[in-house]
Design an enzyme around this catalytic site. Structure first.
Site, PDB file in Angstrom:
ATOM      1  N   GLU A   1      -6.682   4.625   8.088  1.00 23.84           N
ATOM      2  CA  GLU A   1      -6.474   6.060   7.843  1.00 23.84           C
ATOM      3  C   GLU A   1      -7.727   6.691   7.263  1.00 23.84           C
ATOM      4  O   GLU A   1      -8.030   7.857   7.519  1.00 23.84           O
ATOM      5  CB  GLU A   1      -5.254   6.247   6.924  1.00 23.84           C
ATOM      6  CG  GLU A   1      -3.948   6.005   7.688  1.00 23.84           C
ATOM      7  CD  GLU A   1      -2.818   5.432   6.858  1.00 23.84           C
ATOM      8  OE1 GLU A   1      -2.871   5.486   5.623  1.00 23.84           O
ATOM      9  OE2 GLU A   1      -1.860   4.911   7.478  1.00 23.84           O
TER      10      GLU A   1
ATOM     11  N   SER B   1       3.806  -2.244  10.181  1.00 28.36           N
ATOM     12  CA  SER B   1       5.259  -2.277  10.355  1.00 28.36           C
ATOM     13  C   SER B   1       5.889  -3.616   9.978  1.00 28.36           C
ATOM     14  O   SER B   1       6.827  -4.071  10.629  1.00 28.36           O
ATOM     15  CB  SER B   1       5.639  -1.874  11.782  1.00 28.36           C
ATOM     16  OG  SER B   1       5.188  -0.560  12.054  1.00 28.36           O
TER      17      SER B   1
ATOM     18  N   HIS C   1      -9.450   1.183   5.040  1.00 27.55           N
ATOM     19  CA  HIS C   1      -8.147   1.343   5.707  1.00 27.55           C
ATOM     20  C   HIS C   1      -8.331   2.262   6.916  1.00 27.55           C
ATOM     21  O   HIS C   1      -9.110   3.215   6.870  1.00 27.55           O
ATOM     22  CB  HIS C   1      -7.119   1.929   4.727  1.00 27.55           C
ATOM     23  CG  HIS C   1      -5.734   1.865   5.295  1.00 27.55           C
ATOM     24  ND1 HIS C   1      -5.265   2.785   6.199  1.00 27.55           N
ATOM     25  CD2 HIS C   1      -4.732   0.966   5.119  1.00 27.55           C
ATOM     26  CE1 HIS C   1      -4.022   2.457   6.545  1.00 27.55           C
ATOM     27  NE2 HIS C   1      -3.686   1.361   5.904  1.00 27.55           N
TER      28      HIS C   1
ATOM     29  N   GLY D   1       3.021  -1.215   4.215  1.00 29.28           N
ATOM     30  CA  GLY D   1       3.023   0.222   3.939  1.00 29.28           C
ATOM     31  C   GLY D   1       4.426   0.687   3.596  1.00 29.28           C
ATOM     32  O   GLY D   1       4.934   0.457   2.491  1.00 29.28           O
ATOM     33  N   GLY D   2       5.081   1.323   4.558  1.00 22.32           N
ATOM     34  CA  GLY D   2       6.383   1.956   4.335  1.00 22.32           C
ATOM     35  C   GLY D   2       7.391   1.082   3.590  1.00 22.32           C
ATOM     36  O   GLY D   2       8.046   1.544   2.649  1.00 22.32           O
TER      37      GLY D   2
ATOM     38  N   GLY E   1       2.861   2.227  10.736  1.00 24.86           N
ATOM     39  CA  GLY E   1       3.817   3.327  10.579  1.00 24.86           C
ATOM     40  C   GLY E   1       4.535   3.706  11.859  1.00 24.86           C
ATOM     41  O   GLY E   1       5.177   4.749  11.942  1.00 24.86           O
TER      42      GLY E   1
ATOM     43  N   ASN F   1       0.864  -1.181   0.000  1.00 20.78           N
ATOM     44  CA  ASN F   1       0.000   0.000   0.000  1.00 20.78           C
ATOM     45  C   ASN F   1       0.902   1.234   0.000  1.00 20.78           C
ATOM     46  O   ASN F   1       1.536   1.539   1.012  1.00 20.78           O
ATOM     47  CB  ASN F   1      -0.892  -0.028   1.253  1.00 20.78           C
ATOM     48  CG  ASN F   1      -1.717   1.226   1.397  1.00 20.78           C
ATOM     49  OD1 ASN F   1      -1.768   2.064   0.499  1.00 20.78           O
ATOM     50  ND2 ASN F   1      -2.371   1.374   2.547  1.00 20.78           N
ATOM     51  N   TRP F   2       0.960   1.898  -1.134  1.00 22.33           N
ATOM     52  CA  TRP F   2       1.878   3.041  -1.252  1.00 22.33           C
ATOM     53  C   TRP F   2       1.318   4.307  -0.588  1.00 22.33           C
ATOM     54  O   TRP F   2       2.006   5.320  -0.507  1.00 22.33           O
ATOM     55  CB  TRP F   2       2.178   3.326  -2.738  1.00 22.33           C
ATOM     56  CG  TRP F   2       2.895   2.207  -3.438  1.00 22.33           C
ATOM     57  CD1 TRP F   2       3.308   1.008  -2.883  1.00 22.33           C
ATOM     58  CD2 TRP F   2       3.304   2.166  -4.819  1.00 22.33           C
ATOM     59  NE1 TRP F   2       3.931   0.239  -3.853  1.00 22.33           N
ATOM     60  CE2 TRP F   2       3.942   0.922  -5.040  1.00 22.33           C
ATOM     61  CE3 TRP F   2       3.180   3.064  -5.881  1.00 22.33           C
ATOM     62  CZ2 TRP F   2       4.452   0.559  -6.292  1.00 22.33           C
ATOM     63  CZ3 TRP F   2       3.694   2.701  -7.122  1.00 22.33           C
ATOM     64  CH2 TRP F   2       4.333   1.461  -7.323  1.00 22.33           C
ATOM     65  N   LYS F   3       0.085   4.252  -0.151  1.00 21.17           N
ATOM     66  CA  LYS F   3      -0.551   5.401   0.507  1.00 21.17           C
ATOM     67  C   LYS F   3      -0.396   6.664  -0.364  1.00 21.17           C
ATOM     68  O   LYS F   3      -0.469   6.561  -1.579  1.00 21.17           O
ATOM     69  CB  LYS F   3       0.010   5.574   1.922  1.00 21.17           C
ATOM     70  CG  LYS F   3      -0.089   4.267   2.726  1.00 21.17           C
ATOM     71  CD  LYS F   3       0.073   4.440   4.189  1.00 21.17           C
ATOM     72  CE  LYS F   3      -0.074   3.085   4.883  1.00 21.17           C
ATOM     73  NZ  LYS F   3      -0.019   3.148   6.319  1.00 21.17           N
TER      74      LYS F   3
ATOM     75  N   GLU G   1      -5.043  -4.930  10.517  1.00 21.78           N
ATOM     76  CA  GLU G   1      -3.998  -3.926  10.706  1.00 21.78           C
ATOM     77  C   GLU G   1      -4.260  -3.178  12.013  1.00 21.78           C
ATOM     78  O   GLU G   1      -5.061  -2.239  12.039  1.00 21.78           O
ATOM     79  CB  GLU G   1      -4.011  -2.922   9.550  1.00 21.78           C
ATOM     80  CG  GLU G   1      -3.787  -3.543   8.189  1.00 21.78           C
ATOM     81  CD  GLU G   1      -3.255  -2.533   7.189  1.00 21.78           C
ATOM     82  OE1 GLU G   1      -2.208  -2.802   6.603  1.00 21.78           O
ATOM     83  OE2 GLU G   1      -3.862  -1.449   7.027  1.00 21.78           O
TER      84      GLU G   1
HETATM   85  P1  13P Z   1       3.228   0.298   7.612  1.00 19.02           P
HETATM   86  O1  13P Z   1       3.739  -0.984   7.005  1.00 19.02           O
HETATM   87  O2  13P Z   1       3.939   1.510   7.116  1.00 19.02           O
HETATM   88  O3  13P Z   1       3.146   0.198   9.093  1.00 19.02           O
HETATM   89  O4  13P Z   1       1.714   0.467   7.086  1.00 19.02           O
HETATM   90  C1  13P Z   1       0.826  -0.584   7.161  1.00 19.02           C
HETATM   91  C2  13P Z   1      -0.404  -0.222   6.413  1.00 19.02           C
HETATM   92  O5  13P Z   1      -1.159   0.632   6.816  1.00 19.02           O
HETATM   93  C3  13P Z   1      -0.670  -0.914   5.131  1.00 19.02           C
HETATM   94  O6  13P Z   1      -1.943  -0.660   4.690  1.00 19.02           O
END
Ligand code: 13P
Length: 251
Positions: A97, A212, A95, A233-234, A173, A9-11, A167
């Site tokens: 967020e 993470s 998600h 994510g990251g 993050g 997920n590149w957000k 998640e």
């Molecule tokens: P991180 O891997 O950056 O913690 O993010 C997880 C995430 O929200 C994937 O959708």
């Protein structure tokens, strides 16, 4: 046997230049054949990614889609049918967020989930508790409610063509990862909730862990019986790291 999946997920990250670099990195990865790999770029870059990854066995999805399936008068939104037209096969729904910052509630997510499926997109339903909820001992209740709202409205059969990502909000993050056992406990509860309605659906659905995940902790997480891969994510913004996580899912 459920086929493992690793999805990035590149957000809200990327420019045309950085996306081109990431596509190039992904194109050179040696990916395990037994793992489904997907990326979720920002909508703006979906076309670029689909063009750039042509011939690669990497699926592309969107991070969000509209409550209506078909194109129409809905300013600022993207219809699931438009995502299919662009070449997407998956879409994230709910998600944390978007739940927290954009105020998306279960009622809206039920509509997004159904609209996506109506177009043949595979929804990836994201569920998870906040730190406060975990500390209050409410993890399974919160996750159970998020999942239950979809089951109630759309029926458990909806999960025959869907994926679920657990998640924990406190692990996203933050560098804090749920321990493999903590994650497994929630995954097992999710599968049990589905099994109470339909054991075949419960056994077939893929449950991804997100929060993470890195190459360094992926093997242990993916080794748990109810963890079928990860939503990253990251670490998915670095092609080599992402490739190592994909290989961890192939072990
Ligand atoms: P991180 O891997 O950056 O913690 O993010 C997880 C995430 O929200 C994937 O959708």
């Amino acid at each position: 046997m459920r086929r493992p999946m690793v999805a990035g997920n590149w957000k809200m990250h990327g420019t045309r230049a950085s996306v081109a670099e990431l596509i190039n990195g992904l194109s050179h990865l040696v990916l395990p054949s037994g793992v489904d790999v997907a990326v979720f770029p920002p909508c703006l870059h979906i076309n670029q990614v689909i063009d750039g990854l042509q011939g690669q066995s990497i699926s592309v999805g969107a991070q969000n889609s509209a409550v209506e399936s078909l194109q129409g008068a809905l300013t600022g939104e993207i219809a699931p049918s438009q995502l299919v037209d662009a070449g997407c096969s998956l879409v994230l729904v709910g998600h944390s967020e978007r739940r927290q910052i954009m105020g998306e509630r279960d009622e809206m997510l039920i509509r997004k989930f159904a609209a996506a499926q109506a177009c043949g997109l595979i929804p990836v339903l994201c569920v998870g508790e906040t730190l406060e909820q975990r500390e209050a001992g409410k993890t399974l209740e919160v996750v159970g409610r998020q999942l239950g709202s979809i089951i109630e409205e759309l029926g458990v059969g909806a999960f025959a063509k869907a994926i679920i990502a657990y998640e924990p909000v406190w692990a996203i993050g933050t560098g804090l990862t749920a321990s493999p056992q903590q994650a497994q406990d929630v995954h097992a509860a999710i599968r049990a909730q589905l099994a109470a309605e339909n054991s075949e659906v419960a056994q077939g659905v893929r449950l991804l862990y997100g929060g993470s995940v890195k190459a360094a902790n992926a093997v242990e997480l993916f080794g748990m019986p109810d963890i079928d891969g990860g939503l990253i994510g990251g670490a998915s913004l670095n092609a080599d790291e992402f490739g190592a996580i994909c290989r961890a899912a192939g072990n």
